[in-house]
Design an enzyme around this catalytic site. Structure first.
Site, mmCIF file in Angstrom:
data_model
loop_
_atom_site.group_PDB
_atom_site.id
_atom_site.type_symbol
_atom_site.label_atom_id
_atom_site.label_comp_id
_atom_site.label_asym_id
_atom_site.label_seq_id
_atom_site.Cartn_x
_atom_site.Cartn_y
_atom_site.Cartn_z
ATOM 1 N N SER A 64 0.811 -1.216 0.000
ATOM 2 C CA SER A 64 0.000 0.000 0.000
ATOM 3 C C SER A 64 0.841 1.261 0.000
ATOM 4 O O SER A 64 0.311 2.366 0.023
ATOM 5 C CB SER A 64 -0.927 0.010 1.226
ATOM 6 O OG SER A 64 -0.160 0.014 2.412
ATOM 7 N N THR A 74 -2.504 3.423 4.145
ATOM 8 C CA THR A 74 -1.502 4.466 4.168
ATOM 9 C C THR A 74 -0.697 4.347 5.446
ATOM 10 O O THR A 74 -1.188 3.810 6.414
ATOM 11 C CB THR A 74 -2.241 5.828 4.185
ATOM 12 O OG1 THR A 74 -2.992 5.944 2.989
ATOM 13 C CG2 THR A 74 -1.302 7.003 4.313
ATOM 14 N N THR A 86 1.656 7.031 0.563
ATOM 15 C CA THR A 86 0.782 5.958 0.118
ATOM 16 C C THR A 86 0.925 5.713 -1.379
ATOM 17 O O THR A 86 1.372 6.592 -2.121
ATOM 18 C CB THR A 86 -0.690 6.312 0.423
ATOM 19 O OG1 THR A 86 -1.539 5.214 0.131
ATOM 20 C CG2 THR A 86 -1.142 7.510 -0.396
ATOM 21 N N ARG A 128 -6.186 9.525 -10.146
ATOM 22 C CA ARG A 128 -6.846 9.735 -8.865
ATOM 23 C C ARG A 128 -5.819 10.071 -7.788
ATOM 24 O O ARG A 128 -4.765 9.466 -7.685
ATOM 25 C CB ARG A 128 -7.620 8.484 -8.461
ATOM 26 C CG ARG A 128 -8.370 8.612 -7.123
ATOM 27 C CD ARG A 128 -7.617 8.068 -5.951
ATOM 28 N NE ARG A 128 -8.392 8.087 -4.711
ATOM 29 C CZ ARG A 128 -7.904 7.793 -3.519
ATOM 30 N NH1 ARG A 128 -6.639 7.449 -3.391
ATOM 31 N NH2 ARG A 128 -8.682 7.842 -2.435
ATOM 32 N N THR A 139 -6.446 8.017 7.657
ATOM 33 C CA THR A 139 -6.276 6.836 6.832
ATOM 34 C C THR A 139 -7.647 6.324 6.425
ATOM 35 O O THR A 139 -8.651 6.648 7.056
ATOM 36 C CB THR A 139 -5.499 5.746 7.595
ATOM 37 O OG1 THR A 139 -5.195 4.672 6.723
ATOM 38 C CG2 THR A 139 -6.290 5.234 8.773
ATOM 39 N N GLY A 140 -7.704 5.539 5.365
ATOM 40 C CA GLY A 140 -8.980 5.022 4.909
ATOM 41 C C GLY A 140 -9.374 5.577 3.555
ATOM 42 O O GLY A 140 -8.511 5.949 2.748
ATOM 43 N N GLY A 157 -9.958 8.059 1.147
ATOM 44 C CA GLY A 157 -9.508 9.441 1.139
ATOM 45 C C GLY A 157 -10.538 10.452 0.705
ATOM 46 O O GLY A 157 -10.519 11.603 1.160
#
Length: 335
Positions: free
Chosen positions: A95, A197, A215, A225, A248-249, A251
């Site tokens: 990642s 991330t 990330t 993107r 995090t997660g 975005g």
């Protein structure tokens, strides 16, 4: 250990409180590969517990590298750069950086940002062929009048600064991508994207705070993107008078709420880091069908208090303090 990328749907970030007991705790030895500089800025309230490094996910090696930078007198900025360079160079971490999963067209594109105690910031987005985007982001901050460079411009700048052009798509990542191509169903939701991330925050011996975030973005994302990770105020924000935060997660949701900035501003208003992270997550939950998404926040204040919170369970964080490193599961809205 849960796969960090799969946390985007039903598992992610951490909920931290100094009063929480640690689980899965272990000590790690210091490792480091960067030269560091001693920052001469005046100190501001070093926590009684001393220098601190905290990062999203299970990252003992990254924290060890950051701690080593602090141990030899480096700044918090040196520490967070040294720390996140570790997963950037790890082909098993799919990642971040080298070995990261590609976009839907098979290109590994990287995003990163860094912010120091003076409010200076640097960022790169949509960067290809460079293993350490965090170091390019620092160079943007220190050697240009800009905050963010993107795409071909970011690559040209990196090459001009002596960074080496490399192929970042590993055989393992390419194999997974070719398997994905058989269906090529693109839906920007957590389970499918399998992304995450590393965000890292540090307080140095002078009491100064810096942060970094890096990330390879959502797996199989649309080409071009960019998520929250390289955006100052979304994926990362530091105010040396108050504290720092990272996210995090998924975005897109963090960007819509200016998540990291929100957490720091809530701390400015008197919230603890834990309360601020929980409120930031609730801002998303109240507006979103949250059952299949993951977002989490991590924060630290000038006192050395820390907190984290996520929508889904499964997130953990790594804390290094007083020569000991702990990996701990976090609180979440869903149980």
């Amino acid at each position: 250990m849960v796969n960090r990328r799969r946390f985007l749907t039903l598992s992610s970030l951490a909920g931290l409180l100094p009063s929480l007991s640690f689980s899965s705790a272990k000590s790690v030895s210091n490792t480091d590969g960067l030269n560091s500089e001693i920052v001469t800025s005046e100190s501001m309230n070093l926590p009684a517990s001393g220098p601190i490094v905290i990062s999203t996910w299970k990252q003992p090696k990254a924290n060890a590298a950051a701690q080593a930078a602090l141990d030899r007198g480096g700044s918090a900025l040196d520490a967070v750069e040294a720390g996140v360079r570790v997963p950037e160079a790890d082909p098993e971490d799919m990642s971040v950086g080298y070995g990261g999963r590609p976009d839907r067209d098979g290109h590994v594109t990287l995003d990163a940002c860094i912010m120091d105690e003076k409010g200076n910031a640097g960022s790169v987005t949509f960067l290809e062929h460079i293993m350490h985007p965090i170091s390019v982001a620092r160079a943007v901050m220190e050697k240009t009048p800009h905050v963010m460079l993107s795409g071909e411009g970011a690559l040209a700048f990196a090459l001009s600064q002596g960074f080496k052009k490399e192929n970042l798509l590993t055989k393992k990542a390419e194999k997974e991508w070719r398997e994905w191509l058989k269906t090529a169903k693109y839906k920007p939701i957590a389970n499918i994207e399998r992304h995450d991330t590393i965000g890292m925050l540090a307080i140095d011996a002078k009491g100064n705070i810096s942060g970094a975030c890096t990330t390879s973005g959502l797996a199989y994302k649309m080409r071009g993107r960019v998520g929250d990770s390289p955006i100052i105020g979304a994926g990362l924000f530091v105010d040396n008078e108050i504290g720092g935060a990272c996210a995090t997660g998924l975005g897109e949701l963090v960007m819509r709420t200016c998540g990291a900035f929100l957490v720091v501003e809530l701390m400015r208003q008197g919230r603890t880091p834990q309360e601020a992270c929980e409120e930031a997550a609730m801002r998303i939950i109240k507006k979103q069908d949250y059952k299949d998404i993951q977002v989490g926040f991590l924060a630290i204040n000038k006192k050395g208090e820390y907190g984290a919170y996520s929508i889904q369970p499964g997130f953990n964080y790594t804390l290094s303090q007083n020569k000991v490193t702990h990996v701990t599961d976090a609180k979440s809205y869903l149980k």
